[in-house]
Design a protein around this motif. Sequence first.
Motif, PDB file in Angstrom:
ATOM      1  N   ALA A   1      -8.077   0.986  -4.398  1.00 43.40           N
ATOM      2  CA  ALA A   1      -8.065  -0.494  -4.289  1.00 43.40           C
ATOM      3  C   ALA A   1      -7.760  -0.856  -2.855  1.00 43.40           C
ATOM      4  CB  ALA A   1      -6.545  -0.885  -4.748  1.00 43.40           C
ATOM      5  N   TRP A   2      -8.251  -1.763  -2.298  1.00 45.23           N
ATOM      6  CA  TRP A   2      -8.097  -2.524  -0.949  1.00 45.23           C
ATOM      7  C   TRP A   2      -8.094  -3.805  -0.917  1.00 45.23           C
ATOM      8  CZ3 TRP A   2     -12.256  -0.298  -3.091  1.00 45.23           C
ATOM      9  CH2 TRP A   2     -13.685  -0.844  -2.759  1.00 45.23           C
ATOM     10  N   SER A   3      -8.190  -4.470   0.188  1.00 41.84           N
ATOM     11  CA  SER A   3      -8.494  -5.934   0.258  1.00 41.84           C
ATOM     12  C   SER A   3      -9.196  -6.308   1.354  1.00 41.84           C
ATOM     13  CB  SER A   3      -6.966  -6.592   0.234  1.00 41.84           C
ATOM     14  OG  SER A   3      -7.190  -8.004   0.397  1.00 41.84           O
ATOM     15  N   ASP A   4      -9.579  -7.548   1.637  1.00 45.38           N
ATOM     16  CA  ASP A   4     -10.159  -8.047   2.813  1.00 45.38           C
ATOM     17  C   ASP A   4      -9.310  -8.127   3.976  1.00 45.38           C
ATOM     18  OD1 ASP A   4     -12.846  -8.623   1.697  1.00 45.38           O
ATOM     19  OD2 ASP A   4     -11.813 -10.374   0.701  1.00 45.38           O
ATOM     20  N   ALA A   5      -9.720  -8.007   5.080  1.00 45.81           N
ATOM     21  CA  ALA A   5      -8.959  -8.219   6.579  1.00 45.81           C
ATOM     22  C   ALA A   5      -8.930  -9.563   6.499  1.00 45.81           C
ATOM     23  CB  ALA A   5      -9.591  -7.782   7.705  1.00 45.81           C
ATOM     24  N   PRO A   6      -7.447  -9.979   6.890  1.00 49.38           N
ATOM     25  CA  PRO A   6      -7.219 -11.316   7.060  1.00 49.38           C
ATOM     26  C   PRO A   6      -8.351 -11.841   8.128  1.00 49.38           C
ATOM     27  CG  PRO A   6      -5.358 -10.162   7.159  1.00 49.38           C
ATOM     28  CD  PRO A   6      -6.392  -9.074   7.168  1.00 49.38           C
ATOM     29  N   THR A   7      -8.469 -13.320   8.090  1.00 48.99           N
ATOM     30  CA  THR A   7      -9.041 -14.098   8.976  1.00 48.99           C
ATOM     31  C   THR A   7      -8.352 -14.841  10.016  1.00 48.99           C
ATOM     32  OG1 THR A   7      -9.553 -15.924   7.490  1.00 48.99           O
ATOM     33  CG2 THR A   7     -11.262 -14.218   7.729  1.00 48.99           C
ATOM     34  N   GLU A   8      -6.947 -14.869   9.872  1.00 53.58           N
ATOM     35  CA  GLU A   8      -6.048 -15.478  10.782  1.00 53.58           C
ATOM     36  C   GLU A   8      -4.604 -14.675  10.574  1.00 53.58           C
ATOM     37  OE1 GLU A   8      -5.737 -19.366   9.248  1.00 53.58           O
ATOM     38  OE2 GLU A   8      -5.162 -19.070   7.411  1.00 53.58           O
ATOM     39  N   ALA A   9      -3.890 -14.858  11.494  1.00 51.90           N
ATOM     40  CA  ALA A   9      -2.373 -13.855  11.731  1.00 51.90           C
ATOM     41  C   ALA A   9      -1.812 -14.324  10.358  1.00 51.90           C
ATOM     42  CB  ALA A   9      -1.871 -14.353  12.801  1.00 51.90           C
ATOM     43  N   TYR A  10      -1.886 -15.488   9.853  1.00 51.45           N
ATOM     44  CA  TYR A  10      -1.103 -16.274   8.537  1.00 51.45           C
ATOM     45  C   TYR A  10      -1.379 -15.183   7.328  1.00 51.45           C
ATOM     46  CZ  TYR A  10       0.866 -19.251   4.762  1.00 51.45           C
ATOM     47  OH  TYR A  10       1.243 -19.849   3.873  1.00 51.45           O
ATOM     48  N   GLY A  11      -2.413 -14.478   7.615  1.00 48.99           N
ATOM     49  CA  GLY A  11      -2.852 -13.688   6.111  1.00 48.99           C
ATOM     50  C   GLY A  11      -2.466 -12.107   6.204  1.00 48.99           C
ATOM     51  N   ASP A  12      -1.726 -11.919   7.416  1.00 52.64           N
ATOM     52  CA  ASP A  12      -1.270 -10.489   7.457  1.00 52.64           C
ATOM     53  C   ASP A  12      -0.616  -9.997   6.137  1.00 52.64           C
ATOM     54  OD1 ASP A  12      -2.413 -10.500  10.106  1.00 52.64           O
ATOM     55  OD2 ASP A  12      -0.494 -10.442  11.045  1.00 52.64           O
ATOM     56  N   PHE A  13      -0.951  -8.703   5.820  1.00 57.56           N
ATOM     57  CA  PHE A  13      -0.445  -8.204   4.539  1.00 57.56           C
ATOM     58  C   PHE A  13      -0.145  -6.742   4.461  1.00 57.56           C
ATOM     59  CE2 PHE A  13      -4.754  -7.445   4.268  1.00 57.56           C
ATOM     60  CZ  PHE A  13      -5.064  -6.247   3.390  1.00 57.56           C
ATOM     61  N   SER A  14       0.315  -6.240   3.629  1.00 59.29           N
ATOM     62  CA  SER A  14       0.728  -4.614   3.613  1.00 59.29           C
ATOM     63  C   SER A  14       0.399  -4.234   2.241  1.00 59.29           C
ATOM     64  CB  SER A  14       2.533  -4.577   3.832  1.00 59.29           C
ATOM     65  OG  SER A  14       2.650  -5.024   4.982  1.00 59.29           O
ATOM     66  N   CYS A  15       0.649  -2.701   2.289  1.00 57.99           N
ATOM     67  CA  CYS A  15       0.097  -2.015   0.856  1.00 57.99           C
ATOM     68  C   CYS A  15       1.161  -0.953   0.768  1.00 57.99           C
ATOM     69  CB  CYS A  15      -1.376  -1.338   1.067  1.00 57.99           C
ATOM     70  SG  CYS A  15      -1.317  -0.008   2.205  1.00 57.99           S
ATOM     71  N   SER A  16       1.278  -0.589  -0.412  1.00 57.69           N
ATOM     72  CA  SER A  16       1.872   0.425  -1.071  1.00 57.69           C
ATOM     73  C   SER A  16       1.501   1.142  -2.292  1.00 57.69           C
ATOM     74  CB  SER A  16       3.307   0.016  -1.577  1.00 57.69           C
ATOM     75  OG  SER A  16       4.229   0.961  -1.866  1.00 57.69           O
ATOM     76  N   LEU A  17       1.507   2.588  -2.244  1.00 56.33           N
ATOM     77  CA  LEU A  17       1.031   3.318  -3.503  1.00 56.33           C
ATOM     78  C   LEU A  17       2.266   4.161  -4.189  1.00 56.33           C
ATOM     79  CD1 LEU A  17      -1.525   4.313  -4.697  1.00 56.33           C
ATOM     80  CD2 LEU A  17      -1.373   6.429  -3.347  1.00 56.33           C
ATOM     81  N   MET A  18       2.604   3.688  -5.254  1.00 60.00           N
ATOM     82  CA  MET A  18       3.738   4.505  -6.059  1.00 60.00           C
ATOM     83  C   MET A  18       3.465   5.327  -7.069  1.00 60.00           C
ATOM     84  SD  MET A  18       5.341   0.505  -6.147  1.00 60.00           S
ATOM     85  CE  MET A  18       3.839  -0.309  -6.017  1.00 60.00           C
ATOM     86  N   PRO A  19       3.185   6.695  -6.714  1.00 57.13           N
ATOM     87  CA  PRO A  19       3.130   7.625  -7.618  1.00 57.13           C
ATOM     88  C   PRO A  19       4.083   8.275  -8.403  1.00 57.13           C
ATOM     89  CG  PRO A  19       3.013   8.472  -5.572  1.00 57.13           C
ATOM     90  CD  PRO A  19       3.129   7.226  -5.320  1.00 57.13           C
ATOM     91  N   GLU A  20       4.191   7.858  -9.878  1.00 58.20           N
ATOM     92  CA  GLU A  20       5.322   8.473 -10.647  1.00 58.20           C
ATOM     93  C   GLU A  20       4.730   9.281 -11.639  1.00 58.20           C
ATOM     94  OE1 GLU A  20       8.347   4.825 -11.318  1.00 58.20           O
ATOM     95  OE2 GLU A  20       6.206   3.856 -11.304  1.00 58.20           O
ATOM     96  N   GLU A  21       5.730   9.981 -12.797  1.00 53.44           N
ATOM     97  CA  GLU A  21       5.378  10.975 -13.315  1.00 53.44           C
ATOM     98  C   GLU A  21       4.185  10.722 -14.481  1.00 53.44           C
ATOM     99  OE1 GLU A  21       6.503  13.915 -13.801  1.00 53.44           O
ATOM    100  OE2 GLU A  21       7.505  13.721 -12.028  1.00 53.44           O
ATOM    101  N   THR A  22       4.345   9.372 -14.787  1.00 52.97           N
ATOM    102  CA  THR A  22       3.181   8.923 -15.645  1.00 52.97           C
ATOM    103  C   THR A  22       2.274   7.934 -15.484  1.00 52.97           C
ATOM    104  OG1 THR A  22       4.661   7.820 -17.037  1.00 52.97           O
ATOM    105  CG2 THR A  22       4.576   9.847 -17.948  1.00 52.97           C
ATOM    106  N   GLN A  23       2.478   7.416 -14.053  1.00 54.63           N
ATOM    107  CA  GLN A  23       1.594   6.261 -13.926  1.00 54.63           C
ATOM    108  C   GLN A  23       1.508   6.133 -12.196  1.00 54.63           C
ATOM    109  OE1 GLN A  23       3.801   3.083 -15.535  1.00 54.63           O
ATOM    110  NE2 GLN A  23       5.415   2.826 -13.802  1.00 54.63           N
ATOM    111  N   THR A  24       0.715   5.413 -11.604  1.00 55.23           N
ATOM    112  CA  THR A  24       0.490   5.404 -10.268  1.00 55.23           C
ATOM    113  C   THR A  24      -0.019   4.037 -10.139  1.00 55.23           C
ATOM    114  OG1 THR A  24      -0.265   7.427 -10.262  1.00 55.23           O
ATOM    115  CG2 THR A  24      -0.652   6.100  -8.237  1.00 55.23           C
ATOM    116  N   THR A  25       1.041   3.098  -9.323  1.00 53.35           N
ATOM    117  CA  THR A  25       0.755   1.894  -8.890  1.00 53.35           C
ATOM    118  C   THR A  25       0.237   1.351  -7.659  1.00 53.35           C
ATOM    119  OG1 THR A  25       2.549   1.133 -10.396  1.00 53.35           O
ATOM    120  CG2 THR A  25       1.905  -0.519  -9.046  1.00 53.35           C
ATOM    121  N   HIS A  26      -1.025   0.627  -7.570  1.00 52.76           N
ATOM    122  CA  HIS A  26      -1.572   0.292  -6.370  1.00 52.76           C
ATOM    123  C   HIS A  26      -1.063  -1.046  -6.033  1.00 52.76           C
ATOM    124  CE1 HIS A  26      -4.545   3.771  -6.510  1.00 52.76           C
ATOM    125  NE2 HIS A  26      -4.158   3.737  -7.479  1.00 52.76           N
ATOM    126  N   ARG A  27      -0.512  -1.249  -4.788  1.00 59.51           N
ATOM    127  CA  ARG A  27      -0.186  -2.503  -4.570  1.00 59.51           C
ATOM    128  C   ARG A  27      -0.500  -3.209  -3.098  1.00 59.51           C
ATOM    129  NH1 ARG A  27       6.286  -3.265  -5.675  1.00 59.51           N
ATOM    130  NH2 ARG A  27       5.535  -3.756  -7.550  1.00 59.51           N
TER     131      ARG A  27
END
Length: 657
Positions: free
Chosen positions: A157-183
């Motif tokens: 999973a990934w996103s578009d690069a922002p076109t303005e500073a207001y769009g700055d964002f982050s990501c996280s990956l959460m690997p667990e025993e039975t699932q993995t969340t892409h955020r």
Amino acid sequence: MWCPLIRSSGWVTAMTLLLSAIFACTPEEAFYWQRQEKCMYLLAADKTRVGQLLDSAPEGLDIADEIIKLDVSTFQIVRRYTAVREIDSAGLSLDFRHHSRSHFWMIPAVSYNGNPWGRGKEPKGASENGRWRTFSYRRTSIPGATYSEGDRFAVAAWSDAPTEAYGDFSCSLMPEETQTTHRILWPEEELPTVYSDRDRYADGSKKRVRLKKGDTVTLTLYLTVCAVEPDHRAMHHFLRKAWEYADKPVVPVFDARKLWELGIRYATESLWAEEGSFKGFSIGLVADGEKGWKQRSGGKYEIGWCGQNASLANSLLIDYLQNRHAESLNKALATLDTWATHSPLPNGLFITHYDHILNHRDDGVMDACNLGTAALNFFEACDLTRAAGIDRPLYERIAYGICDFVKADQQLEGVYARGWTPDGKFYIREGTIGCFMVPPMLEAYRRSGDSTYLASAAKAYDYYLKALKTDGYTTAGALDTWCIDKESSMPLLRSSLMLYEITGNPAYLDHAVSVSYYLSTWLWHYQGIYPADDNFTVYHYNTFGATSVSTQHHHLDPYALFWVSDWIKLADLTGDRQWKEKALAVWRNGCQLVSDGTLEINGRVRPAGSQNEAYFECNWAFNSNLERINSWLVAWPGAFRLETLRRLNDYQLLNEE
């Protein structure tokens, strides 16, 4: 209300909460979306649930989703949040939950399976003190990218690069025993702490934005999925898609001939040094007083790595052969003769830091990176001087001596060493850095026909390649780090191509592709947007085509200049244009902000041909009081540009769109 819009092949249909099957799965369409039990699931052709799109909305916000089918395995998910009342502090996320534990996961250029290798203190694991780590998109080579290999499927999973500073964002990956969340998360945050400098952390950072009633925020997530393959080959699918859908700006730079001229000028005018028995090149310039520059006073003279004395000398020999500049010939010979006279040791090793000779030191380590560079360049120097009508057989003997020592020291499993002390004792064997000795070993075979060099090189190559394919990363090529990095995989790429040329075995070409995809995880696929008064904005620095150094050093540099010619060759051999496109992106990025002698950055006019080393694209070694473009005008970027140009027969290859 959650109201998705699904679009495929040019048609758009509004859906309600009673939405049923979305895509009819044809044999060519391996993955499709379907609403089941009030949730949107991504299904494989056999109706296995790959994962689900989480749809919980924060209080006070309505959400509407649009899923756009880009191809049979890739989707663009657009979520629009609309405030139904005023919200003092908004924090939004868009999640895809992969229904499997992760056997391998990655945040490109940040974390490779949690960074288990090495002695550095870079972020380890996906969480810290029980809290999931979040990283600014600016740290990632593909905006906010996360990747996981489950029991059956690999998801990215990934996103578009922002076109303005207001769009700055982050990501996280959460690997667990039975699932993995892409955020992905908006606005930008880095929690629970900020990795702020080498092995250092600062307090966590969390932006929040006030939303008025009726305000809309849009988050975009690209999602691609494929079957898991051995040796992490599913990663190839993700990286091909990320490059395919990336914007690819063409950054204007000087033409190749101008860059050659400027590189030669920087070497001869600014880096040239004479001290005691030494004649050669300084490692680089640092700021002197308010406006000037001076050569660095310590750790000054190095055969390879940052100092690149041997490579610069060979470029001067080429300059003489092409342009008949007598100064280039004289300084090239003086440099090579200085090192050839004083650095070789009786056991075949070679003192790689001339400061040790000047200071009469017999300690230190001669590392494989420097030794490999020395051997390759002395082989080349022997040929270049012969072409100039000058006989220097000592150069070739030095190169063979280095190879002979390393070959004799090689372990049964194939591994060389990270480095050796002057008495021939190995320093450390772990890591991939020993692979820097494989290309000169192959060159020794090519020149001599002695099969023992080929056997040694192939055995070492197999050892280091197996580690990459097993672990999913290479290690410790950057000599000032002890971690997962990009530099250590470069000799694997070059060795793959050399072995293919020597043997004709197509497996080596396939290996070159695998190494190149790993290198692509460090390659910036986008232009980051920065405030109007930021160094990057003021001086028009484009991050597209740069590479991050390592998991321990979160900054950009132009090191990938070193393998531009290899990617051009790979494109020719495979017919896959992506490698040519990436080579040109790297070249243009690495040729930015090369001074013509008038360039002023941060109040200092830079000497002709100079370029700084580091670009601080994220909250690493940077804050509002510091410069994103540093003032360390090191030798190696110019040396790599010149080396790339001398490896190419046609400069026009670098001018294509």
